[in-house]
Design a protein around this motif. Structure first.
Motif, mmCIF file in Angstrom:
data_model
loop_
_atom_site.group_PDB
_atom_site.id
_atom_site.type_symbol
_atom_site.label_atom_id
_atom_site.label_comp_id
_atom_site.label_asym_id
_atom_site.label_seq_id
_atom_site.Cartn_x
_atom_site.Cartn_y
_atom_site.Cartn_z
ATOM 1 N N GLY A 1 0.775 -1.231 0.000
ATOM 2 C CA GLY A 1 0.000 0.000 0.000
ATOM 3 C C GLY A 1 0.806 1.281 0.000
ATOM 4 N N LYS A 2 2.142 1.182 0.100
ATOM 5 C CA LYS A 2 2.969 2.389 0.060
ATOM 6 C C LYS A 2 3.779 2.419 -1.245
ATOM 7 N N PHE A 3 4.314 3.598 -1.516
ATOM 8 C CA PHE A 3 5.018 3.809 -2.782
ATOM 9 C C PHE A 3 6.468 4.171 -2.513
ATOM 10 N N TYR A 4 7.372 3.625 -3.349
ATOM 11 C CA TYR A 4 8.812 3.803 -3.140
ATOM 12 C C TYR A 4 9.469 4.145 -4.464
ATOM 13 N N LEU A 5 10.278 5.185 -4.449
ATOM 14 C CA LEU A 5 11.085 5.527 -5.630
ATOM 15 C C LEU A 5 12.548 5.218 -5.329
ATOM 16 N N TYR A 6 13.170 4.447 -6.208
ATOM 17 C CA TYR A 6 14.611 4.168 -6.134
ATOM 18 C C TYR A 6 15.278 4.964 -7.234
ATOM 19 N N TYR A 7 16.349 5.638 -6.949
ATOM 20 C CA TYR A 7 16.966 6.527 -7.940
ATOM 21 C C TYR A 7 18.449 6.685 -7.643
ATOM 22 N N GLN A 8 19.142 7.285 -8.612
ATOM 23 C CA GLN A 8 20.574 7.528 -8.451
ATOM 24 C C GLN A 8 20.786 8.887 -7.785
ATOM 25 N N ALA A 9 21.618 8.911 -6.775
ATOM 26 C CA ALA A 9 21.897 10.138 -6.032
ATOM 27 C C ALA A 9 23.314 10.597 -6.328
ATOM 28 N N PHE A 10 23.426 11.761 -6.964
ATOM 29 C CA PHE A 10 24.732 12.314 -7.322
ATOM 30 C C PHE A 10 25.173 13.352 -6.300
ATOM 31 N N ASP A 11 26.417 13.271 -5.880
ATOM 32 C CA ASP A 11 26.998 14.279 -4.995
ATOM 33 C C ASP A 11 28.056 15.105 -5.709
ATOM 34 N N ALA A 12 28.122 14.936 -7.004
ATOM 35 C CA ALA A 12 29.067 15.717 -7.806
ATOM 36 C C ALA A 12 28.486 15.777 -9.216
ATOM 37 N N PRO A 13 28.927 16.749 -10.005
ATOM 38 C CA PRO A 13 28.416 16.783 -11.388
ATOM 39 C C PRO A 13 28.779 15.501 -12.109
ATOM 40 N N SER A 14 27.853 14.962 -12.836
ATOM 41 C CA SER A 14 28.120 13.775 -13.632
ATOM 42 C C SER A 14 29.278 14.038 -14.581
ATOM 43 N N GLY A 15 30.181 13.079 -14.675
ATOM 44 C CA GLY A 15 31.371 13.227 -15.501
ATOM 45 C C GLY A 15 32.624 13.362 -14.674
ATOM 46 N N LYS A 16 32.476 13.412 -13.357
ATOM 47 C CA LYS A 16 33.654 13.478 -12.493
ATOM 48 C C LYS A 16 34.288 12.088 -12.443
ATOM 49 N N TYR A 17 35.557 12.026 -12.716
ATOM 50 C CA TYR A 17 36.227 10.732 -12.814
ATOM 51 C C TYR A 17 36.697 10.246 -11.452
ATOM 52 N N ASP A 18 36.378 8.980 -11.171
ATOM 53 C CA ASP A 18 36.870 8.341 -9.946
ATOM 54 C C ASP A 18 37.935 7.319 -10.341
ATOM 55 N N ALA A 19 39.177 7.645 -10.048
ATOM 56 C CA ALA A 19 40.287 6.813 -10.540
ATOM 57 C C ALA A 19 40.281 5.436 -9.909
ATOM 58 N N LYS A 20 39.901 5.365 -8.647
ATOM 59 C CA LYS A 20 39.935 4.075 -7.937
ATOM 60 C C LYS A 20 38.997 3.085 -8.628
ATOM 61 N N ARG A 21 37.802 3.601 -8.987
ATOM 62 C CA ARG A 21 36.822 2.721 -9.625
ATOM 63 C C ARG A 21 36.962 2.704 -11.145
ATOM 64 N N ASP A 22 37.775 3.613 -11.667
ATOM 65 C CA ASP A 22 37.835 3.776 -13.133
ATOM 66 C C ASP A 22 36.423 3.983 -13.683
ATOM 67 N N ALA A 23 35.683 4.831 -12.991
ATOM 68 C CA ALA A 23 34.301 5.098 -13.424
ATOM 69 C C ALA A 23 34.037 6.585 -13.321
ATOM 70 N N TYR A 24 33.055 7.037 -14.080
ATOM 71 C CA TYR A 24 32.824 8.480 -14.141
ATOM 72 C C TYR A 24 31.788 9.000 -13.175
ATOM 73 N N ASP A 25 30.949 8.181 -12.654
ATOM 74 C CA ASP A 25 29.907 8.681 -11.753
ATOM 75 C C ASP A 25 29.757 7.736 -10.578
ATOM 76 N N ILE A 26 29.858 8.306 -9.361
ATOM 77 C CA ILE A 26 29.543 7.522 -8.174
ATOM 78 C C ILE A 26 28.180 8.023 -7.698
ATOM 79 N N CYS A 27 27.145 7.331 -8.045
ATOM 80 C CA CYS A 27 25.792 7.797 -7.764
ATOM 81 C C CYS A 27 24.989 6.669 -7.161
ATOM 82 N N PRO A 28 25.163 6.434 -5.853
ATOM 83 C CA PRO A 28 24.531 5.277 -5.223
ATOM 84 C C PRO A 28 23.018 5.314 -5.339
ATOM 85 N N VAL A 29 22.422 4.155 -5.176
ATOM 86 C CA VAL A 29 20.966 4.057 -5.211
ATOM 87 C C VAL A 29 20.395 4.535 -3.886
#
Lengths: 427, 427
Positions: free
Chosen positions: B170-198
């Motif tokens: 009976g309740k509603f839930y939205l799951y989404y990506q949460a960005f704490d930096a502008p998309s395109g910021k490179y994370d060298a440790k992960r070799d990935a461009y966006d750290i945007c947890p769910v």
């Protein structure tokens, strides 16, 4: 067969191992993948069945790029001249050779009812097999007729079309469809529109002259057999010293869209004249409007296009009989005639292909002036070639291509009614 | 000719030594197929794995048609406003609801280097989750924000995007990506461009207000695990009373086209806040840029699009874990949010889907003014709907679509050089 056995082993192993909850997570890098790891079905396919799990390493994944050819006149696409269904391309005498359906008629096709001795019914009616040569695959010199329409009542007197080439023991063989009536004539017994048996002509030279065999080379199936209705699109290759010829037929009843189920058969002969023995596991393919194949490694690869549940795939049969999907693609070449250097060489490390010719129907954009053109496609389905620019994971098509697929009035009506019914139900 | 044909037939019959058994030819009609017949691999797939061997009977084969929506303004596609990545669509209070990434910024995206507090880096930067309602799925009323960007430093303060919806008890839930930096910021440790947890927000009503959980809901994998780099595109469904949430990550090293291997994982929870337990057989999918799934019969079907060796397929997992290819298609909807009436109902005879929304990037045709639009797609992946016009065996695309895929100068150069080398070799 080996692949399905291996897959069976995997399933057996999977069912014997304890529940997977004790295994750690799949690793970030494939090099750290443990040998006995239990895998989901999708990962099993990636790691056990496909050429390679990564697309760029996968020799049987490719994009296709297209180029218009130089050297062919189409009378301004007025429908009077048409070239289609190119054969495999071979290299002889320092040049590439291709054979194709060539129509040059006073008018455009006018359907079965509108046809007569000089007016064609269809794009491939009143056609001959012509050929052209090239030194680069882009600019072609049209050489003229290879297989003409023989005099009535010899097989093919009305039209000869859809040829493919075989080179065997130094001689050349063209297999093609022989029409004895304008295409579009309905045969009630077969519930099929064209009875155009596979005929064959041979020559000592790719330049001809060609001598017709005047026999039906691939027999139709019996009345209750899957390949009773038609034998289309003969495609001969050489394997283990024999001729492996793939062909297409249409099985089961017509569906609501008036189509049969397209399927391929394999027929094997010791010599080009036959007899061709049909493989007991036929059909060997469940999809694909034209038979497009080339030797690859020790087996044979196939471009499966247009029709069928597995359309738009590349497939591979290590044993030349049991095909597995090797990759999924987009914009595959229609009626492709591939340049397969190993088509007839029995090379257990056959390299694959990088280009060929294909055709485009409705070349002028006016269906009432129907004609087709040949074009070149390029790809990377080759062991020795390595072109990552032809293995893009996705090729973005213009948004307009999607919006051209618009709802029909009838579809809109159904959707509207379904929605009203749904809103009612949910009150 | 008839006599030689008859004699030929006799020879053919006599010479026929079928391996491996003495079975007769495959029948013309499927109804006459004998139960223990040995089949080629391709026919095994058609008869044992696919929903049905014939495309029109196959509930998991479809075409896709597209319609532009009414009700959304895009500022003339100047790049300042964008709507993308629609959620699943649900039906509540007599209306359809959809959530989506909504960006409305003073300028178009200017890349990571060009971004600041008000200038977006990417199409989904400085975005919020907005929602709209409709009574017919074609004309929409934009309702406004559902999940805003929370105040810094809460998760998602920079951008919230790519949401999907869950209805649970009976309740509603939205799951989404949460960005704490502008998309395109490179994370060298992960070799990935966006750290945007769910992240997740919940509400008693689809109209909101929404309360943010302020937790990372789906944990990243450990450093050596396949889902270490990113957790993207959360898609929650309900099965056996639990939340089955599918997500995407990128595994292995970057290939020559700078791409990872996209793969999907499954994480299961008893309640929407988690904890989410990742399935030991992850990854469960080897392809697919976005996670698009819907319950079908007792299992779950997936639209696998864009990236991966099995892109452009519909797939099915009876057990929600092991997916098999169910059909191959063309022009599948990008980032589809399907209307799945059984998404949360635990219905063992889930009907499937007939429509949804998807998005189109570069909506104005100018990459320097990047923005995206929502659109509607229609299809027939439904047990109760039967529309043969949406199950055409082949959809013919304009010839120009193929010729737009032209060779690049670099490809032309390689082809030219390869040809010269080949001609030399063959002298």
């Amino acid at each position: 067969m080996k692949n399905s056995y291996f897959a069976f082993l995997l399933v057996l192993l999977a069912s014997c191992t304890p529940k997977p909850s004790s295994q750690k997570a799949f690793p970030l890098y494939l090099k750290n993948l443990e040998p006995n790891r239990e895998l989901s079905s999708a990962m099993k396919r990636s790691l056990a069945i496909y050429e390679a799990p990564r697309m760029l390493d996968n020799e049987l994944y490719t994009n296709f790029n297209y180029t218009e050819l130089k050297g062919f006149d189409y009378h301004g696409f007025d429908g009077t001249i048409s070239r289609r269904d190119p054969s495999k391309i071979i290299f002889e005498n320092g040049r590439y050779y291709v054979w194709y359906t060539y129509r040059n008629t006073p008018t455009e096709p006018k359907g079965y009812e509108g046809s007569n001795d000089t007016i064609p019914s269809a794009d491939w009616d009143l056609a001959e097999i012509w050929y052209a040569t090239s030194t680069d695959g882009f600019t072609w010199d049209e050489q003229g007729v290879a297989v003409p329409r023989p005099p009535k009542p010899k097989p093919g007197w009305r039209s000869v079309a859809t040829a493919d080439i075989l080179k065997f023991k130094g001689k050349f063989y063209l297999y093609y469809q022989a029409f004895d009536a304008p295409s579009g004539k309905y045969d009630a017994k077969r519930d099929a529109y064209d009875i155009c048996p596979v005929a064959m002509s041979w020559s000592d030279s790719p330049n001809g002259p060609w001598t017709a065999l005047d026999n039906v080379v691939i027999p139709f199936g019996a009345e209750d057999e899957w390949d009773y209705r038609v034998i289309h699109d003969p495609n001969p290759l050489v394997h283990n010293g024999k001729i492996y010829l793939y062909y297409k037929s249409g099985i089961d009843k017509r569906d609501a869209n008036r189509k049969f189920w397209d399927a391929w058969g394999l027929a094997v002969a010791d010599s080009p004249e036959g007899p061709f023995v049909k493989h007991p596991l036929n059909p060997v393919m469940n999809s694909g409007h034209e038979t497009i194949l080339f030797p690859f490694r020790e087996g044979v690869a196939a471009i499966v296009n247009t029709d069928g549940i597995e359309h738009y795939t590349i497939q591979y049969a290590k044993d030349w009989v049991n095909f597995e999907v090797a990759s999924v693609g987009q914009l595959l070449p229609t009626a492709a005639g591939v340049f397969s250097p190993d088509a007839f060489t029995d090379n257990p490390q056959a390299d694959g292909i990088t280009w060929g010719l294909s055709h485009f129907i409705n070349a002028g954009g006016d269906w009432s002036k129907m004609c087709s053109t040949l074009a070149r496609f390029d790809c990377d389905l080759s062991l020795s070639t390595n072109d990552p620019s032809l293995k893009q994971s996705n090729v973005l098509l213009p948004n307009s291509v999607y919006f051209q697929q618009r709802l029909t009035p009838k579809q809109k009506e159904r959707i509207h009614n379904d929605n009203i019914a749904f809103l009612e139900k949910m009150k």
